[in-house]
Design a protein around this motif. Structure first.
Motif, short mmCIF file in Angstrom:
data_model
loop_
_atom_site.label_atom_id
_atom_site.label_comp_id
_atom_site.label_asym_id
_atom_site.label_seq_id
_atom_site.Cartn_x
_atom_site.Cartn_y
_atom_site.Cartn_z
N ALA A 1 -1.51 -42.96 -20.69
CA ALA A 1 -0.65 -43.60 -19.58
C ALA A 1 0.70 -42.69 -19.75
O ALA A 1 1.64 -42.10 -20.57
N PHE A 2 1.25 -42.84 -18.31
CA PHE A 2 2.86 -42.32 -18.69
C PHE A 2 3.53 -43.56 -18.02
O PHE A 2 4.66 -42.77 -17.82
N TRP A 3 3.24 -44.92 -17.77
CA TRP A 3 3.88 -45.92 -17.59
C TRP A 3 5.28 -45.24 -18.24
O TRP A 3 6.09 -45.40 -19.27
N PRO A 4 6.41 -45.84 -17.31
CA PRO A 4 6.30 -46.11 -15.97
C PRO A 4 7.04 -45.04 -14.88
O PRO A 4 7.64 -43.96 -15.83
N PRO A 5 6.83 -45.37 -13.67
CA PRO A 5 6.92 -44.87 -12.81
C PRO A 5 8.07 -43.68 -12.71
O PRO A 5 8.99 -44.69 -12.53
N ARG A 6 8.04 -42.51 -12.29
CA ARG A 6 9.18 -42.01 -12.77
C ARG A 6 9.70 -41.27 -11.12
O ARG A 6 8.65 -40.67 -10.94
N ARG A 7 10.90 -40.93 -10.78
CA ARG A 7 11.01 -40.06 -9.88
C ARG A 7 11.22 -38.58 -10.45
O ARG A 7 11.57 -38.47 -12.04
N PRO A 8 10.41 -37.88 -10.10
CA PRO A 8 10.77 -36.21 -10.87
C PRO A 8 12.35 -35.38 -11.26
O PRO A 8 12.49 -34.59 -12.34
N GLU A 9 13.16 -35.97 -10.34
CA GLU A 9 14.68 -35.61 -10.77
C GLU A 9 14.52 -36.24 -11.89
O GLU A 9 15.23 -35.13 -12.98
N ASP A 10 13.87 -37.03 -12.71
CA ASP A 10 14.32 -37.95 -14.49
C ASP A 10 13.45 -36.57 -15.08
O ASP A 10 12.32 -36.31 -15.03
N PRO A 11 14.69 -36.30 -16.30
CA PRO A 11 14.08 -35.38 -16.85
C PRO A 11 12.90 -35.69 -18.21
O PRO A 11 12.38 -34.91 -18.43
N ARG A 12 12.97 -37.05 -17.96
CA ARG A 12 11.26 -37.30 -18.80
C ARG A 12 10.10 -37.64 -17.67
O ARG A 12 9.46 -38.18 -18.61
N PHE A 13 10.36 -36.85 -16.53
CA PHE A 13 9.21 -37.42 -15.73
C PHE A 13 7.79 -36.58 -15.89
O PHE A 13 7.03 -36.47 -16.30
N TRP A 14 8.45 -35.21 -16.84
CA TRP A 14 7.05 -34.56 -17.23
C TRP A 14 6.45 -34.97 -18.71
O TRP A 14 5.97 -34.06 -19.46
N ASP A 15 7.13 -36.01 -19.13
CA ASP A 15 7.26 -36.03 -20.93
C ASP A 15 5.55 -36.11 -21.12
O ASP A 15 4.36 -36.89 -20.47
N GLY A 16 4.86 -35.96 -22.47
CA GLY A 16 3.58 -36.17 -22.37
C GLY A 16 3.47 -37.87 -23.27
O GLY A 16 4.49 -37.94 -23.44
N SER A 17 2.11 -38.01 -22.94
CA SER A 17 2.27 -39.08 -23.93
C SER A 17 0.94 -39.11 -24.94
O SER A 17 -0.19 -38.74 -24.50
N GLU A 18 0.75 -39.94 -25.50
CA GLU A 18 -0.24 -39.92 -26.55
C GLU A 18 -1.28 -41.20 -26.25
O GLU A 18 -2.21 -40.93 -27.11
N GLN A 19 -0.42 -42.09 -25.81
CA GLN A 19 -1.32 -43.48 -25.56
C GLN A 19 -2.55 -43.02 -23.72
O GLN A 19 -1.94 -43.21 -23.28
N GLU A 20 -3.95 -43.53 -24.51
CA GLU A 20 -4.80 -43.51 -23.51
C GLU A 20 -4.18 -44.90 -22.08
O GLU A 20 -4.17 -46.04 -22.75
N LEU A 21 -4.64 -45.03 -21.39
CA LEU A 21 -5.06 -45.82 -20.04
C LEU A 21 -6.22 -46.82 -21.00
O LEU A 21 -7.05 -46.70 -21.63
#
Ligand SMILES: Cc1cc2nc3c(=O)[nH]c(=O)nc-3n(C[C@H](O)[C@H](O)[C@H](O)COP(=O)(O)OP(=O)(O)OC[C@H]3O[C@@H](n4cnc5c(N)ncnc54)[C@H](O)[C@@H]3O)c2cc1C
Length: 435
Positions: A137-157
């Motif tokens: 799960a990558f929530w919330p949607p972000r724009r690629p300009e956002d430095p957090r866009f490519w952040d990893g996630s530990e949480q599954e959908l």
């Protein structure tokens, strides 16, 4: 002597053509007028033509579920052979990813009430069926300009809802042409490269239209199916003031990318509604993928004041937003250097729910505000509009007692009051393309 018909339909997109077919079946002499050279050349031609049922309301789900049957039964429904070919229903199924939007919770309740066939998939099943997906799960949607866009996630959908009856229509323009031919076989006529410039009225009732080249056509019924020009046509008819819900044009980009080469997305891919990253995508011929936006809050909405004047080029910023969001869900996605896609307009209503209604002007009707999500419903809307118009023309007070329409295939009863121009803004809407 001016030409005279029973009903002028402004627009020959998929809903304009479907309305013509259904009215012609009832014996009305219809004339569709479109400024473009052929049917389905406007926004209909840019449609992803996805057929799915996950709307926010009972009414939205019911209409879309009825629509499944028309597409499955397309050849029989059309009832004519079109020399241009017949549109095909690609019954690939839909995945609605469960996300923090909570959309799936609203939807499931309606699926149960209505009887829409579905399966609940856990993450293991999702991985097995779509091994190219990253199920985090990558929530919330972000724009690629956002430095957090490519952040990893530990949480599954949490999982996904699979509806096997869904899919998409392979060629939305051809489907519209099929409807045109079906209408013509019942006596309907089509006039292309002709622009309606005026809607003539007398004593509070329409009397016909005048084209921009000065030609007049007489008709006691005029129907606005003008897509993103709907507000222009409503103003022409003097109908906009009497409406509580209004429409305006919204620019929208759809992008076209190759699938990861080691996965046959065309054969095995599923239409996927991914609220977690803010996109939807579906298989496209040649092992490609089409990507649209679910209009997440972080994306600025591009309202267009003049539907004849807007930027029709794919932009780098929106391409990056939609394609990189898909790359989060499908990490092996190849990102092409060349940006391919289409840009067109949604005809959005204030609550992203259409207006299928009469108006305060006698004989003037509208099938508008389709908000980027009504291709799938076109044949159902044609049926609904023909019933509504026929009842009102025979004296029924639709504003007092909204017309109910029994669906041909499912037998469900649609209350057209849901689509009234006089409704309050529907707070249960997703206020997005999900309706
Ligand atoms: C990019 C995009 C993707 C979409 N994806 C999906 C999807 O996946 N699934 C889905 O269900 N829906 C989708 N939609 C929505 C769907 O395509 C529309 O709801 C549907 O095509 C609307 O059809 P229509 O007949 O109302 O109008 P349109 O196709 O908008 O046609 C209106 C016609 O009216 C004509 N016109 C306007 N004014 C005049 C005038 N004054 N005189 C003469 N002619 C006039 C125009 O030339 C045009 O041809 C999408 C829409 C877009 C833009």
């Amino acid at each position: 002597m001016p030409r005279k018909v029973d009903a002028v339909i402004i627009g020959a997109g998929v809903i304009g053509a479907a309305t013509a077919y259904e009215l012609a079946r009832k014996g009305y002499r219809t004339l569709n007028i479109d400024k473009l050279p052929a049917s389905g050349y406007g926004p209909t031609s840019a449609s992803c033509a996805i057929v799915r049922a996950h709307y926010s309301s009972w009414d939205g789900v019911a209409m879309a579920y009825e629509g499944f049957s028309y597409w499955k039964d397309w050849e029989q429904y059309i009832g004519v052979v079109d020399d241009a070919g017949t549109a095909k229903y690609m019954n690939c199924g839909t995945l609605l990813l469960e996300s923090a939007t909570g959309h799936h919770e609203k939807v499931l309740k309606h699926y149960d009430d209505i009887g829409v066939e579905y399966e609940e998939w856990d993450t293991a099943k999702l991985k097995e069926r779509m091994p190219i997906f990253d199920t985090h799960a990558f929530w919330p949607p972000r724009r690629p300009e956002d430095p957090r866009f490519w952040d990893g996630s530990e949480q599954e959908l949490p999982g996904a809802i699979f509806t096997p009856g869904s899919g998409y229509v392979n060629d939305p323009q051809l489907a519209t042409h099929n409807l045109q031919r079906a209408a013509e076989a019942k006596g309907g006529e089509f006039l292309f490269r002709a622009t309606v410039g005026e809607i003539r009225r007398a004593n509070g009732h329409v009397t016909g239209v005048t084209l921009t080249d000065g030609k007049e056509i007489e008709a006691p019924i005029v129907i606005n199916v003008a897509g993103p020009h709907s507000f222009v046509v409503n103003r022409m008819a003097g109908a906009e003031e009497g409406m509580k819900v209004k429409t305006r044009a919204l620019r929208h980009e759809v992008h076209h990318v190759p699938s990861p080469p080691d996965f046959d997305f065309e054969a095995d891919g599923l239409h996927t509604s991914d609220g977690d990253t803010g996109i939807y995508f579906r298989p496209e011929s040649g092992n490609h993928i089409l990507i649209g936006s679910e209009d997440p809050d972080c994306d600025r909405r591009q309202w267009v004041d003049d539907p004849d004047d807007y930027d029709r080029h794919v932009t780098e910023a929106q391409w990056n937003a939609q394609v990189y969001r898909l790359a989060r869900r499908i990490p092996s996605l190849p990102i092409p250097n060349e940006r391919k896609g289409v840009v067109d307009l949604y005809d959005c209503s204030d609550d992203w729910i259409p207006i299928y209604d009469k108006s305060d002007v006698g004989g003037f009707y509208m099938a508008i505000g389709t908000s980027g999500n009504q291709f799938k419903n076109a044949p159902v809307v044609g049926h609904v509009m023909a019933e509504l118009i026929d009842r009102v023309e025979h004296g029924h007070d639709h504003d007092e007692d909204p017309v109910k329409v029994t669906c041909r295939y499912t037998g469900l009863e649609l209350d057209t009051g849901f689509y009234s121009r006089l409704r309050e803004i529907n707070p249960n809407s997703s206020f997005s393309v999900n309706g």
